[in-house]
Design a protein around this motif. Structure first.
Motif, PDB file in Angstrom:
ATOM      1  N   ASP A 174       0.862  -1.213   0.066  1.00  0.00           N
ATOM      2  CA  ASP A 174       0.127   0.072   0.004  1.00  0.00           C
ATOM      3  C   ASP A 174       1.001   1.202   0.018  1.00  0.00           C
ATOM      4  O   ASP A 174       2.126   1.156  -0.098  1.00  0.00           O
ATOM      5  CB  ASP A 174      -0.917  -0.047   1.100  1.00  0.00           C
ATOM      6  N   ASP A 175       0.471   2.313   0.314  1.00  0.00           N
ATOM      7  CA  ASP A 175       1.261   3.396   0.025  1.00  0.00           C
ATOM      8  C   ASP A 175       2.155   3.864   1.366  1.00  0.00           C
ATOM      9  O   ASP A 175       3.000   4.711   1.182  1.00  0.00           O
ATOM     10  CB  ASP A 175       0.288   4.890  -0.190  1.00  0.00           C
ATOM     11  N   SER A 176       2.123   3.015   2.295  1.00  0.00           N
ATOM     12  CA  SER A 176       2.810   3.259   3.438  1.00  0.00           C
ATOM     13  C   SER A 176       3.874   2.100   3.753  1.00  0.00           C
ATOM     14  O   SER A 176       4.790   2.310   4.573  1.00  0.00           O
ATOM     15  CB  SER A 176       1.935   3.439   4.746  1.00  0.00           C
ATOM     16  N   SER A 177       3.756   0.875   3.196  1.00  0.00           N
ATOM     17  CA  SER A 177       4.736  -0.294   3.673  1.00  0.00           C
ATOM     18  C   SER A 177       5.535  -0.541   2.265  1.00  0.00           C
ATOM     19  O   SER A 177       4.967  -0.758   1.368  1.00  0.00           O
ATOM     20  CB  SER A 177       4.087  -1.281   4.184  1.00  0.00           C
ATOM     21  N   THR A 178       6.890  -0.809   2.470  1.00  0.00           N
ATOM     22  CA  THR A 178       7.685  -1.419   1.412  1.00  0.00           C
ATOM     23  C   THR A 178       8.016  -2.862   1.652  1.00  0.00           C
ATOM     24  O   THR A 178       8.632  -2.931   2.978  1.00  0.00           O
ATOM     25  CB  THR A 178       9.120  -0.355   1.595  1.00  0.00           C
ATOM     26  N   VAL A 179       7.825  -3.315   0.680  1.00  0.00           N
ATOM     27  CA  VAL A 179       8.322  -4.959   0.936  1.00  0.00           C
ATOM     28  C   VAL A 179       9.894  -5.300   0.915  1.00  0.00           C
ATOM     29  O   VAL A 179      10.261  -6.033   1.713  1.00  0.00           O
ATOM     30  CB  VAL A 179       7.807  -5.696  -0.171  1.00  0.00           C
ATOM     31  N   ALA A 180      10.674  -4.786   0.035  1.00  0.00           N
ATOM     32  CA  ALA A 180      12.104  -5.160   0.123  1.00  0.00           C
ATOM     33  C   ALA A 180      12.829  -3.856  -0.401  1.00  0.00           C
ATOM     34  O   ALA A 180      12.351  -3.119  -1.452  1.00  0.00           O
ATOM     35  CB  ALA A 180      12.256  -6.400  -0.492  1.00  0.00           C
ATOM     36  N   THR A 181      14.188  -3.955   0.126  1.00  0.00           N
ATOM     37  CA  THR A 181      15.225  -2.953  -0.718  1.00  0.00           C
ATOM     38  C   THR A 181      16.307  -3.829  -0.736  1.00  0.00           C
ATOM     39  O   THR A 181      16.611  -4.659   0.064  1.00  0.00           O
ATOM     40  CB  THR A 181      15.537  -1.704   0.172  1.00  0.00           C
ATOM     41  N   TYR A 182      17.221  -3.318  -1.753  1.00  0.00           N
ATOM     42  CA  TYR A 182      18.248  -4.398  -1.856  1.00  0.00           C
ATOM     43  C   TYR A 182      19.759  -3.498  -2.194  1.00  0.00           C
ATOM     44  O   TYR A 182      19.717  -2.185  -2.575  1.00  0.00           O
ATOM     45  CB  TYR A 182      18.270  -4.750  -3.426  1.00  0.00           C
ATOM     46  N   ASN A 183      20.687  -4.138  -1.896  1.00  0.00           N
ATOM     47  CA  ASN A 183      22.136  -3.490  -2.285  1.00  0.00           C
ATOM     48  C   ASN A 183      22.471  -4.121  -3.680  1.00  0.00           C
ATOM     49  O   ASN A 183      22.718  -5.411  -3.675  1.00  0.00           O
ATOM     50  CB  ASN A 183      23.174  -4.049  -1.167  1.00  0.00           C
ATOM     51  N   ILE A 184      22.763  -3.134  -4.471  1.00  0.00           N
ATOM     52  CA  ILE A 184      22.740  -3.277  -5.916  1.00  0.00           C
ATOM     53  C   ILE A 184      24.169  -2.748  -6.423  1.00  0.00           C
ATOM     54  O   ILE A 184      24.659  -1.771  -6.183  1.00  0.00           O
ATOM     55  CB  ILE A 184      21.757  -2.794  -6.778  1.00  0.00           C
ATOM     56  N   SER A 185      25.137  -3.764  -7.097  1.00  0.00           N
ATOM     57  CA  SER A 185      26.229  -3.350  -7.443  1.00  0.00           C
ATOM     58  C   SER A 185      26.030  -3.338  -9.140  1.00  0.00           C
ATOM     59  O   SER A 185      25.366  -4.127  -9.865  1.00  0.00           O
ATOM     60  CB  SER A 185      27.347  -4.438  -7.402  1.00  0.00           C
ATOM     61  N   PHE A 186      26.798  -2.647  -9.743  1.00  0.00           N
ATOM     62  CA  PHE A 186      26.841  -2.530 -11.266  1.00  0.00           C
ATOM     63  C   PHE A 186      28.117  -2.765 -11.965  1.00  0.00           C
ATOM     64  O   PHE A 186      29.199  -2.260 -11.311  1.00  0.00           O
ATOM     65  CB  PHE A 186      26.463  -1.100 -11.715  1.00  0.00           C
ATOM     66  N   ILE A 187      28.117  -3.471 -13.045  1.00  0.00           N
ATOM     67  CA  ILE A 187      29.457  -3.762 -13.800  1.00  0.00           C
ATOM     68  C   ILE A 187      28.948  -3.206 -15.054  1.00  0.00           C
ATOM     69  O   ILE A 187      28.159  -3.432 -16.057  1.00  0.00           O
ATOM     70  CB  ILE A 187      29.783  -5.119 -13.922  1.00  0.00           C
ATOM     71  N   GLY A 188      29.511  -1.978 -15.404  1.00  0.00           N
ATOM     72  CA  GLY A 188      29.349  -0.968 -16.440  1.00  0.00           C
ATOM     73  C   GLY A 188      28.854   0.109 -15.910  1.00  0.00           C
ATOM     74  O   GLY A 188      28.265   0.361 -14.805  1.00  0.00           O
TER      75      GLY A 188
END
Length: 100
Positions: free
Chosen positions: A16-30
């Motif tokens: 819903d507008d108030s709760s987040t399910v997941a966040t991630y630590n993301i790495s990029f090559i490029g």
């Protein structure tokens, strides 16, 4: 209701507008145009850009600086990385594959 309707929230799913399910630590090559767009969009969605690496180095350093990420001169990944996004040209992928 589950929302996943824009590039900036590809990995940002809300119930819903108030709760987040997941966040991630993301790495990029490029560190080209695709990586830049994804980095900024994913960071805006609440994810942490952990590191950026590229063959040239300078573009990765600039992108890392703009997102608060670690700049890596090699292709190593930080230990807390959840997702690696390979954002390189097709030629790079093809030239790096093993020849029979």
């Amino acid at each position: 209701m589950l929302h996943t309707n824009t590039v900036s929230n590809v990995f940002h799913r809300t119930i819903d507008d108030s709760s987040t399910v997941a966040t991630y630590n993301i790495s990029f090559i490029g560190a080209g145009n695709v990586a830049e767009s994804l980095c900024h969009g994913l960071a805006a969605a609440g994810h942490r850009i952990a590191s950026v690496a590229s063959k040239g180095g300078e573009s990765a350093r600039l992108l890392a600086d703009s997102t608060g990420a670690e700049w890596r001169k090699d292709l190593s990944l930080p230990p807390d990385c959840d997702i690696v996004i390979l954002a390189v040209t097709d030629n790079v992928v093809c030239s790096s594959r093993k020849k029979p």
